[in-house]
Scaffold this motif. Structure first.
Motif, PDB file in Angstrom:
ATOM      1  N   ASN A  47     -15.848   0.490 -18.543  1.00 17.39           N
ATOM      2  CA  ASN A  47     -15.650   0.456 -17.100  1.00 17.39           C
ATOM      3  C   ASN A  47     -14.548   1.437 -16.713  1.00 17.39           C
ATOM      4  OD1 ASN A  47     -14.179  -2.183 -18.250  1.00 17.39           O
ATOM      5  ND2 ASN A  47     -12.965  -1.398 -16.543  1.00 17.39           N
ATOM      6  N   VAL A  48     -14.661   1.928 -15.476  1.00 20.03           N
ATOM      7  CA  VAL A  48     -13.644   2.785 -14.883  1.00 20.03           C
ATOM      8  C   VAL A  48     -13.192   2.122 -13.598  1.00 20.03           C
ATOM      9  CG1 VAL A  48     -14.383   4.972 -15.907  1.00 20.03           C
ATOM     10  CG2 VAL A  48     -15.409   4.220 -13.761  1.00 20.03           C
ATOM     11  N   GLU A  49     -11.943   2.394 -13.228  1.00 22.56           N
ATOM     12  CA  GLU A  49     -11.441   1.765 -12.010  1.00 22.56           C
ATOM     13  C   GLU A  49     -10.468   2.669 -11.282  1.00 22.56           C
ATOM     14  OE1 GLU A  49      -9.655  -1.829 -13.587  1.00 22.56           O
ATOM     15  OE2 GLU A  49      -7.682  -0.894 -13.606  1.00 22.56           O
ATOM     16  N   LEU A  50     -10.416   2.453  -9.970  1.00 21.85           N
ATOM     17  CA  LEU A  50      -9.406   3.072  -9.119  1.00 21.85           C
ATOM     18  C   LEU A  50      -8.675   1.955  -8.405  1.00 21.85           C
ATOM     19  CD1 LEU A  50     -10.818   6.151  -7.126  1.00 21.85           C
ATOM     20  CD2 LEU A  50      -9.002   6.135  -8.836  1.00 21.85           C
ATOM     21  N   VAL A  51      -7.360   1.963  -8.493  1.00 17.11           N
ATOM     22  CA  VAL A  51      -6.531   1.009  -7.762  1.00 17.11           C
ATOM     23  C   VAL A  51      -5.896   1.774  -6.607  1.00 17.11           C
ATOM     24  CG1 VAL A  51      -4.617  -0.618  -7.879  1.00 17.11           C
ATOM     25  CG2 VAL A  51      -6.067  -0.256  -9.897  1.00 17.11           C
ATOM     26  N   ARG A  81      -2.042   8.332   0.410  1.00 24.16           N
ATOM     27  CA  ARG A  81      -3.400   8.617  -0.073  1.00 24.16           C
ATOM     28  C   ARG A  81      -3.417   8.775  -1.601  1.00 24.16           C
ATOM     29  NH1 ARG A  81      -3.945  13.328   3.574  1.00 24.16           N
ATOM     30  NH2 ARG A  81      -5.351  14.152   1.994  1.00 24.16           N
ATOM     31  N   THR A  82      -2.928   7.727  -2.254  1.00 20.93           N
ATOM     32  CA  THR A  82      -2.757   7.728  -3.702  1.00 20.93           C
ATOM     33  C   THR A  82      -3.497   6.570  -4.346  1.00 20.93           C
ATOM     34  OG1 THR A  82      -0.569   8.709  -3.442  1.00 20.93           O
ATOM     35  CG2 THR A  82      -1.012   7.647  -5.541  1.00 20.93           C
ATOM     36  N   ALA A  83      -4.078   6.842  -5.512  1.00 20.73           N
ATOM     37  CA  ALA A  83      -4.734   5.792  -6.298  1.00 20.73           C
ATOM     38  C   ALA A  83      -4.410   6.003  -7.768  1.00 20.73           C
ATOM     39  CB  ALA A  83      -6.249   5.814  -6.078  1.00 20.73           C
ATOM     40  N   GLU A  84      -4.624   4.937  -8.541  1.00 26.71           N
ATOM     41  CA  GLU A  84      -4.397   4.978  -9.985  1.00 26.71           C
ATOM     42  C   GLU A  84      -5.716   4.803 -10.718  1.00 26.71           C
ATOM     43  OE1 GLU A  84      -1.706   2.829 -13.476  1.00 26.71           O
ATOM     44  OE2 GLU A  84      -1.563   2.116 -11.406  1.00 26.71           O
ATOM     45  N   LEU A  85      -5.948   5.642 -11.699  1.00 32.04           N
ATOM     46  CA  LEU A  85      -7.145   5.601 -12.521  1.00 32.04           C
ATOM     47  C   LEU A  85      -6.929   4.700 -13.730  1.00 32.04           C
ATOM     48  CD1 LEU A  85      -9.958   6.884 -13.348  1.00 32.04           C
ATOM     49  CD2 LEU A  85      -8.587   8.584 -14.601  1.00 32.04           C
ATOM     50  N   ALA A 100     -16.627   9.044 -21.671  1.00 35.63           N
ATOM     51  CA  ALA A 100     -15.466   8.593 -20.885  1.00 35.63           C
ATOM     52  C   ALA A 100     -15.008   9.701 -19.939  1.00 35.63           C
ATOM     53  CB  ALA A 100     -14.333   8.158 -21.806  1.00 35.63           C
ATOM     54  N   THR A 101     -15.021  10.934 -20.431  1.00 35.21           N
ATOM     55  CA  THR A 101     -14.657  12.075 -19.598  1.00 35.21           C
ATOM     56  C   THR A 101     -15.621  12.194 -18.410  1.00 35.21           C
ATOM     57  OG1 THR A 101     -13.745  13.232 -21.505  1.00 35.21           O
ATOM     58  CG2 THR A 101     -14.331  14.585 -19.591  1.00 35.21           C
ATOM     59  N   GLU A 102     -16.896  12.044 -18.680  1.00 33.01           N
ATOM     60  CA  GLU A 102     -17.920  12.149 -17.637  1.00 33.01           C
ATOM     61  C   GLU A 102     -17.744  11.051 -16.581  1.00 33.01           C
ATOM     62  OE1 GLU A 102     -22.775  12.009 -17.660  1.00 33.01           O
ATOM     63  OE2 GLU A 102     -21.772  13.045 -19.323  1.00 33.01           O
ATOM     64  N   ALA A 103     -17.490   9.833 -17.029  1.00 34.48           N
ATOM     65  CA  ALA A 103     -17.317   8.706 -16.098  1.00 34.48           C
ATOM     66  C   ALA A 103     -16.048   8.865 -15.263  1.00 34.48           C
ATOM     67  CB  ALA A 103     -17.296   7.385 -16.864  1.00 34.48           C
ATOM     68  N   ALA A 104     -14.944   9.201 -15.921  1.00 31.76           N
ATOM     69  CA  ALA A 104     -13.675   9.366 -15.189  1.00 31.76           C
ATOM     70  C   ALA A 104     -13.768  10.519 -14.205  1.00 31.76           C
ATOM     71  CB  ALA A 104     -12.531   9.582 -16.181  1.00 31.76           C
ATOM     72  N   THR A 105     -14.428  11.588 -14.596  1.00 37.47           N
ATOM     73  CA  THR A 105     -14.617  12.738 -13.702  1.00 37.47           C
ATOM     74  C   THR A 105     -15.396  12.332 -12.453  1.00 37.47           C
ATOM     75  OG1 THR A 105     -14.525  14.318 -15.524  1.00 37.47           O
ATOM     76  CG2 THR A 105     -15.649  15.046 -13.530  1.00 37.47           C
ATOM     77  N   ALA A 106     -16.451  11.546 -12.637  1.00 41.72           N
ATOM     78  CA  ALA A 106     -17.253  11.098 -11.489  1.00 41.72           C
ATOM     79  C   ALA A 106     -16.436  10.231 -10.544  1.00 41.72           C
ATOM     80  CB  ALA A 106     -18.479  10.330 -11.980  1.00 41.72           C
ATOM     81  N   LEU A 107     -15.594   9.369 -11.095  1.00 45.36           N
ATOM     82  CA  LEU A 107     -14.788   8.494 -10.234  1.00 45.36           C
ATOM     83  C   LEU A 107     -13.705   9.288  -9.510  1.00 45.36           C
ATOM     84  CD1 LEU A 107     -14.481   5.653  -9.184  1.00 45.36           C
ATOM     85  CD2 LEU A 107     -12.969   5.165 -11.114  1.00 45.36           C
ATOM     86  N   LEU A 108     -13.069  10.229 -10.192  1.00 44.01           N
ATOM     87  CA  LEU A 108     -12.090  11.069  -9.520  1.00 44.01           C
ATOM     88  C   LEU A 108     -12.746  11.894  -8.420  1.00 44.01           C
ATOM     89  CD1 LEU A 108     -10.159  10.239 -11.832  1.00 44.01           C
ATOM     90  CD2 LEU A 108      -9.343  12.578 -11.817  1.00 44.01           C
ATOM     91  N   ARG A 132      -3.757  12.277  -4.185  1.00 50.71           N
ATOM     92  CA  ARG A 132      -3.238  12.277  -5.560  1.00 50.71           C
ATOM     93  C   ARG A 132      -3.790  11.083  -6.310  1.00 50.71           C
ATOM     94  NH1 ARG A 132       1.410  10.105  -8.198  1.00 50.71           N
ATOM     95  NH2 ARG A 132       2.244  11.528  -9.771  1.00 50.71           N
ATOM     96  N   ILE A 133      -4.225  11.320  -7.539  1.00 51.44           N
ATOM     97  CA  ILE A 133      -4.645  10.246  -8.428  1.00 51.44           C
ATOM     98  C   ILE A 133      -3.837  10.373  -9.708  1.00 51.44           C
ATOM     99  CG2 ILE A 133      -6.537   9.225  -9.761  1.00 51.44           C
ATOM    100  CD1 ILE A 133      -8.478  10.299  -7.633  1.00 51.44           C
ATOM    101  N   TYR A 134      -3.292   9.257 -10.150  1.00 53.17           N
ATOM    102  CA  TYR A 134      -2.495   9.284 -11.376  1.00 53.17           C
ATOM    103  C   TYR A 134      -2.995   8.232 -12.355  1.00 53.17           C
ATOM    104  CZ  TYR A 134       0.107   5.178  -9.702  1.00 53.17           C
ATOM    105  OH  TYR A 134       0.450   3.929  -9.253  1.00 53.17           O
ATOM    106  N   GLY A 135      -2.572   8.376 -13.584  1.00 56.59           N
ATOM    107  CA  GLY A 135      -2.893   7.410 -14.622  1.00 56.59           C
ATOM    108  C   GLY A 135      -1.690   7.244 -15.527  1.00 56.59           C
ATOM    109  N   ARG A 136      -1.623   6.081 -16.174  1.00 53.16           N
ATOM    110  CA  ARG A 136      -0.503   5.788 -17.064  1.00 53.16           C
ATOM    111  C   ARG A 136      -1.039   5.270 -18.394  1.00 53.16           C
ATOM    112  NH1 ARG A 136       2.594   1.335 -13.902  1.00 53.16           N
ATOM    113  NH2 ARG A 136       0.474   0.760 -13.380  1.00 53.16           N
ATOM    114  N   CYS A 137      -0.289   5.530 -19.458  1.00 58.84           N
ATOM    115  CA  CYS A 137      -0.653   4.968 -20.753  1.00 58.84           C
ATOM    116  C   CYS A 137       0.582   4.827 -21.634  1.00 58.84           C
ATOM    117  CB  CYS A 137      -1.714   5.812 -21.456  1.00 58.84           C
ATOM    118  SG  CYS A 137      -1.178   7.445 -22.022  1.00 58.84           S
ATOM    119  N   HIS A 138       0.461   3.976 -22.633  1.00 58.94           N
ATOM    120  CA  HIS A 138       1.493   3.832 -23.655  1.00 58.94           C
ATOM    121  C   HIS A 138       1.666   5.208 -24.298  1.00 58.94           C
ATOM    122  CE1 HIS A 138       3.519   2.574 -27.310  1.00 58.94           C
ATOM    123  NE2 HIS A 138       3.613   1.327 -26.844  1.00 58.94           N
ATOM    124  N   ALA A 139       2.876   5.594 -24.594  1.00 60.03           N
ATOM    125  CA  ALA A 139       3.135   6.934 -25.126  1.00 60.03           C
ATOM    126  C   ALA A 139       2.458   7.174 -26.477  1.00 60.03           C
ATOM    127  CB  ALA A 139       4.640   7.168 -25.250  1.00 60.03           C
TER     128      ALA A 139
END
Length: 190
Positions: A83-87, A94-98, A112-120, A131-138
């Motif tokens: 699943n992919v999501e935008l918060v 005008r900001t969301a998180e992927l 995953a690249t194809e799905a995330a690209t479509a949602l962005l 702006r769309i941002y994403g976060r992850c554990h380092a």
């Protein structure tokens, strides 16, 4: 209110709202230690817990207000593979998180690249995000690579910024602006 015209189709994928019928497919990846490794709850889910998760995601098919989450099942012929999501983080800015989660059996093929690209693309073109941002554990190298592949730039490395499994953890932040997205899309002929 923002609602995609469903389904969102890519050459290989269908992005659509999660339904209760997706429980078996969703549980197949939510029960795996290698999938939940970097998630905050960080433990495999029972079938009952996956059922509650699917029920919650099934109600996330539209963005009405800041804080709402749009969660889409990523489906191929074999079923739901993630699943992919935008918060929606800020209406004013005008900001969301992927976000995204995928079954590892379908890794390495660019899905995953194809799905995330479509949602962005939907977020920038239909929702009018800036702006769309994403976060992850380092240490989540796969997630960092995915965000880089879809054109996000690494903006920050927050040192010991959150508790993860009882220990302080570093977090990476990636982002892309609408003008950067449009420029990449034009260069790629999309």
């Amino acid at each position: 209110m923002f609602r995609p015209t469903y389904p969102i189709c890519t050459p290989r994928l269908t992005l659509r709202p999660v339904t209760l019928d997706d429980l078996d497919d969703v549980h197949a990846y939510q029960c795996r230690p290698d999938v939940v490794r970097w998630m905050l709850d960080a433990r495999p889910r029972t079938r009952e817990e996956s059922g509650a998760s699917v029920a919650a995601m099934a109600g996330e098919d539209v963005l009405r207000a800041e804080g709402d989450c749009l969660t889409l099942a990523v489906a191929i012929d074999a079923g739901v593979i993630g699943n992919v999501e935008l918060v929606w983080r800020s209406q004013l800015h005008r900001t969301a998180e992927l976000g995204y989660v995928f079954h590892p059996d379908h890794g390495g093929r660019g899905l995953a690249t194809e799905a995330a690209t479509a949602l962005l693309d939907w977020g920038f073109s239909e929702m009018g995000l800036h702006r769309i941002y994403g976060r992850c554990h380092a240490r989540n190298e796969a997630s960092a690579r995915l965000m880089t592949r879809i054109g996000m730039r690494r903006e920050a490395h927050h040192v010991e910024s959150y508790l993860f499994r009882g220990e302080w953890a570093d977090q990476l932040v990636f982002a892309i602006l609408a003008r950067e997205w449009r420029s990449r899309a034009a260069a790629a002929g999309r």
